[in-house]
Design a protein around this motif. Sequence first.
Motif, PDB file in Angstrom:
ATOM      1  N   LEU A 169      57.527  40.071  43.127  1.00 36.22           N
ATOM      2  CA  LEU A 169      56.106  40.240  42.862  1.00 36.22           C
ATOM      3  C   LEU A 169      55.298  40.201  44.148  1.00 36.22           C
ATOM      4  CD1 LEU A 169      56.142  37.539  40.100  1.00 36.22           C
ATOM      5  CD2 LEU A 169      55.716  39.936  39.602  1.00 36.22           C
ATOM      6  N   GLY A 170      54.226  40.975  44.156  1.00 39.54           N
ATOM      7  CA  GLY A 170      53.265  40.910  45.253  1.00 39.54           C
ATOM      8  C   GLY A 170      51.891  41.257  44.746  1.00 39.54           C
ATOM      9  N   SER A 171      50.879  40.860  45.478  1.00 37.27           N
ATOM     10  CA  SER A 171      49.514  41.232  45.101  1.00 37.27           C
ATOM     11  C   SER A 171      49.242  42.658  45.567  1.00 37.27           C
ATOM     12  CB  SER A 171      48.513  40.278  45.746  1.00 37.27           C
ATOM     13  OG  SER A 171      48.440  40.502  47.144  1.00 37.27           O
ATOM     14  N   PRO A 172      48.310  43.356  44.924  1.00 39.33           N
ATOM     15  CA  PRO A 172      47.949  44.704  45.406  1.00 39.33           C
ATOM     16  C   PRO A 172      47.523  44.701  46.868  1.00 39.33           C
ATOM     17  CG  PRO A 172      47.058  44.321  43.208  1.00 39.33           C
ATOM     18  CD  PRO A 172      47.623  43.009  43.670  1.00 39.33           C
ATOM     19  N   ALA A 173      46.792  43.647  47.296  1.00 36.86           N
ATOM     20  CA  ALA A 173      46.332  43.582  48.689  1.00 36.86           C
ATOM     21  C   ALA A 173      47.513  43.460  49.644  1.00 36.86           C
ATOM     22  CB  ALA A 173      45.375  42.399  48.872  1.00 36.86           C
ATOM     23  N   TYR A 174      48.496  42.615  49.291  1.00 39.66           N
ATOM     24  CA  TYR A 174      49.669  42.461  50.159  1.00 39.66           C
ATOM     25  C   TYR A 174      50.421  43.789  50.276  1.00 39.66           C
ATOM     26  CZ  TYR A 174      54.200  41.034  51.936  1.00 39.66           C
ATOM     27  OH  TYR A 174      55.341  40.937  52.705  1.00 39.66           O
ATOM     28  N   ARG A 232      51.068  30.884  43.990  1.00 42.60           N
ATOM     29  CA  ARG A 232      49.783  30.851  44.684  1.00 42.60           C
ATOM     30  C   ARG A 232      49.809  31.751  45.913  1.00 42.60           C
ATOM     31  NH1 ARG A 232      45.307  30.135  42.713  1.00 42.60           N
ATOM     32  NH2 ARG A 232      45.033  32.149  43.743  1.00 42.60           N
ATOM     33  N   ALA A 233      50.897  31.693  46.662  1.00 42.55           N
ATOM     34  CA  ALA A 233      51.013  32.524  47.860  1.00 42.55           C
ATOM     35  C   ALA A 233      50.978  34.005  47.511  1.00 42.55           C
ATOM     36  CB  ALA A 233      52.297  32.175  48.614  1.00 42.55           C
ATOM     37  N   ALA A 234      51.641  34.379  46.424  1.00 44.39           N
ATOM     38  CA  ALA A 234      51.629  35.776  46.005  1.00 44.39           C
ATOM     39  C   ALA A 234      50.230  36.204  45.567  1.00 44.39           C
ATOM     40  CB  ALA A 234      52.634  35.992  44.875  1.00 44.39           C
ATOM     41  N   LEU A 235      49.570  35.379  44.780  1.00 46.68           N
ATOM     42  CA  LEU A 235      48.216  35.712  44.321  1.00 46.68           C
ATOM     43  C   LEU A 235      47.237  35.829  45.484  1.00 46.68           C
ATOM     44  CD1 LEU A 235      48.013  33.385  41.184  1.00 46.68           C
ATOM     45  CD2 LEU A 235      48.031  35.883  41.163  1.00 46.68           C
ATOM     46  N   ASP A 236      47.442  35.024  46.507  1.00 48.32           N
ATOM     47  CA  ASP A 236      46.543  35.047  47.666  1.00 48.32           C
ATOM     48  C   ASP A 236      46.909  36.137  48.672  1.00 48.32           C
ATOM     49  OD1 ASP A 236      45.132  32.952  46.620  1.00 48.32           O
ATOM     50  OD2 ASP A 236      46.093  31.412  47.856  1.00 48.32           O
ATOM     51  N   THR A 241      57.001  37.067  46.125  1.00 51.68           N
ATOM     52  CA  THR A 241      57.658  35.935  45.490  1.00 51.68           C
ATOM     53  C   THR A 241      58.616  36.445  44.431  1.00 51.68           C
ATOM     54  OG1 THR A 241      57.271  33.726  44.554  1.00 51.68           O
ATOM     55  CG2 THR A 241      55.966  35.529  43.650  1.00 51.68           C
ATOM     56  N   PHE A 242      59.437  35.566  43.906  1.00 51.75           N
ATOM     57  CA  PHE A 242      60.502  35.919  42.955  1.00 51.75           C
ATOM     58  C   PHE A 242      60.461  34.882  41.844  1.00 51.75           C
ATOM     59  CE2 PHE A 242      65.242  36.206  42.007  1.00 51.75           C
ATOM     60  CZ  PHE A 242      65.195  37.508  41.531  1.00 51.75           C
ATOM     61  N   LEU A 243      59.991  35.307  40.657  1.00 48.19           N
ATOM     62  CA  LEU A 243      59.735  34.357  39.581  1.00 48.19           C
ATOM     63  C   LEU A 243      60.127  34.952  38.231  1.00 48.19           C
ATOM     64  CD1 LEU A 243      56.189  33.098  40.651  1.00 48.19           C
ATOM     65  CD2 LEU A 243      58.312  31.777  40.737  1.00 48.19           C
ATOM     66  N   PRO A 244      60.334  34.098  37.203  1.00 41.01           N
ATOM     67  CA  PRO A 244      60.588  34.616  35.862  1.00 41.01           C
ATOM     68  C   PRO A 244      59.399  35.444  35.371  1.00 41.01           C
ATOM     69  CG  PRO A 244      61.071  32.264  35.987  1.00 41.01           C
ATOM     70  CD  PRO A 244      60.359  32.622  37.244  1.00 41.01           C
ATOM     71  N   GLU A 245      59.689  36.603  34.826  1.00 38.27           N
ATOM     72  CA  GLU A 245      58.627  37.512  34.400  1.00 38.27           C
ATOM     73  C   GLU A 245      57.692  36.869  33.387  1.00 38.27           C
ATOM     74  OE1 GLU A 245      58.478  42.262  33.482  1.00 38.27           O
ATOM     75  OE2 GLU A 245      60.130  41.116  32.627  1.00 38.27           O
ATOM     76  N   HIS A 246      58.273  36.105  32.456  1.00 41.39           N
ATOM     77  CA  HIS A 246      57.438  35.512  31.400  1.00 41.39           C
ATOM     78  C   HIS A 246      56.397  34.554  31.961  1.00 41.39           C
ATOM     79  CE1 HIS A 246      59.262  31.507  31.662  1.00 41.39           C
ATOM     80  NE2 HIS A 246      60.413  32.120  31.820  1.00 41.39           N
ATOM     81  N   ASP A 253      49.331  41.377  33.561  1.00 43.10           N
ATOM     82  CA  ASP A 253      48.414  42.073  32.658  1.00 43.10           C
ATOM     83  C   ASP A 253      47.042  42.258  33.291  1.00 43.10           C
ATOM     84  OD1 ASP A 253      50.440  42.133  30.799  1.00 43.10           O
ATOM     85  OD2 ASP A 253      49.710  40.409  29.651  1.00 43.10           O
ATOM     86  N   ALA A 254      46.625  41.267  34.094  1.00 46.28           N
ATOM     87  CA  ALA A 254      45.297  41.328  34.722  1.00 46.28           C
ATOM     88  C   ALA A 254      45.295  42.134  36.013  1.00 46.28           C
ATOM     89  CB  ALA A 254      44.790  39.912  34.998  1.00 46.28           C
ATOM     90  N   GLY A 255      46.469  42.561  36.481  1.00 47.49           N
ATOM     91  CA  GLY A 255      46.543  43.344  37.704  1.00 47.49           C
ATOM     92  C   GLY A 255      46.483  42.521  38.973  1.00 47.49           C
ATOM     93  N   ARG A 256      46.571  41.195  38.842  1.00 48.13           N
ATOM     94  CA  ARG A 256      46.551  40.352  40.040  1.00 48.13           C
ATOM     95  C   ARG A 256      47.875  40.391  40.776  1.00 48.13           C
ATOM     96  NH1 ARG A 256      43.413  37.210  36.290  1.00 48.13           N
ATOM     97  NH2 ARG A 256      45.308  36.211  35.495  1.00 48.13           N
ATOM     98  N   LEU A 257      48.960  40.701  40.051  1.00 48.80           N
ATOM     99  CA  LEU A 257      50.285  40.838  40.647  1.00 48.80           C
ATOM    100  C   LEU A 257      50.913  42.148  40.185  1.00 48.80           C
ATOM    101  CD1 LEU A 257      51.779  37.244  40.247  1.00 48.80           C
ATOM    102  CD2 LEU A 257      50.927  38.295  42.347  1.00 48.80           C
ATOM    103  N   VAL A 258      51.829  42.665  41.000  1.00 51.03           N
ATOM    104  CA  VAL A 258      52.520  43.921  40.703  1.00 51.03           C
ATOM    105  C   VAL A 258      54.017  43.700  40.865  1.00 51.03           C
ATOM    106  CG1 VAL A 258      52.811  46.331  41.396  1.00 51.03           C
ATOM    107  CG2 VAL A 258      50.546  45.246  41.544  1.00 51.03           C
TER     108      VAL A 258
END
Length: 296
Positions: A169-174, A232-236, A241-246, A253-258
């Motif tokens: 996962l990463g943020s759109p900005a990253y 938090r690091a990914a959102l910022d 980061t590597f996390l469980p999808e659920h 859904d909100a587009g904060r992460l991709v």
Amino acid sequence: MQLDNLSHMGVFAAVARHGSFRKAASELALSASAVSYAVRTLEDRLGVGLFNRTTRSVALTEAGKHLLERLQPALGSVNQALEEMNMYRASPAGTLRINSPRDVAVMVIGPLIQRYLEAYPHISLDIVSDDGMVDIVERGFDLGIRYEEHVPEDMIAVPVWPAQRFVVLGSPAYLRRHGVPRHPDDLARHNCTRYRFPRGNVYKWELGRGSVQMEVDVPGRLSAGDTRLGLRAALDGVALTFLPEHSVQEHLDAGRLVRVMEEWCPPSTRLMMYYPRQRRMSSALRAFVDMARLAV
């Protein structure tokens, strides 16, 4: 044997198991001073020191190690005898201690709490959320919940959730600043969150496509023992980061992460409840396992 001797030995075993007076007090629902008094009284009665104490640590002396080794079978028999008295009760009783990662505790245990406590009014739940790997026997837990590949082989394991997918996962900005990785080799050029277990070893991201399976020791300036810091690091926009999808669905859904590299993140792991094979199941544990299995 006097009854206070027996209770003091139980307190001694709890302190030895945790390596901490404070943690033993929490497990036993006693004050730290009561635990300290019980151990000191036992030491005075035996005429030997059982622990070496410093401001930072509590360790067994040789005498303490010998006593613990001799006591454990006897205390196990006492606990089993007390547990067998539940056969004569209308409903099970006691305290069920569960260890689970934080997000899993909310996802799996949370929905069961009300139903379980209402069905078994004489049982108390003690839930400790811990993202690191824990020896549940050493720490005095009845039940652990972990992803399948992290369950020790000598445990009885029961599925408690369908197969899960870990995602990169990463943020759109990253991703705008650093580009989108397409292959595990691309991660070498990115800043990634490195998850560190309590004993110091770093978790390698487990990726795969078809017959190709990889464990990637990702680079990164952030190492953390708590997945919430990685989130938090990914959102910022600091790192991938590597996390469980659920656990991140609301942010997706909100587009904060991709999600990226989705073809390298197949569903592959199940959540399992597990408990010691050699230990007789308590009625509280059996009731929880049965309820959780029905909820899957």
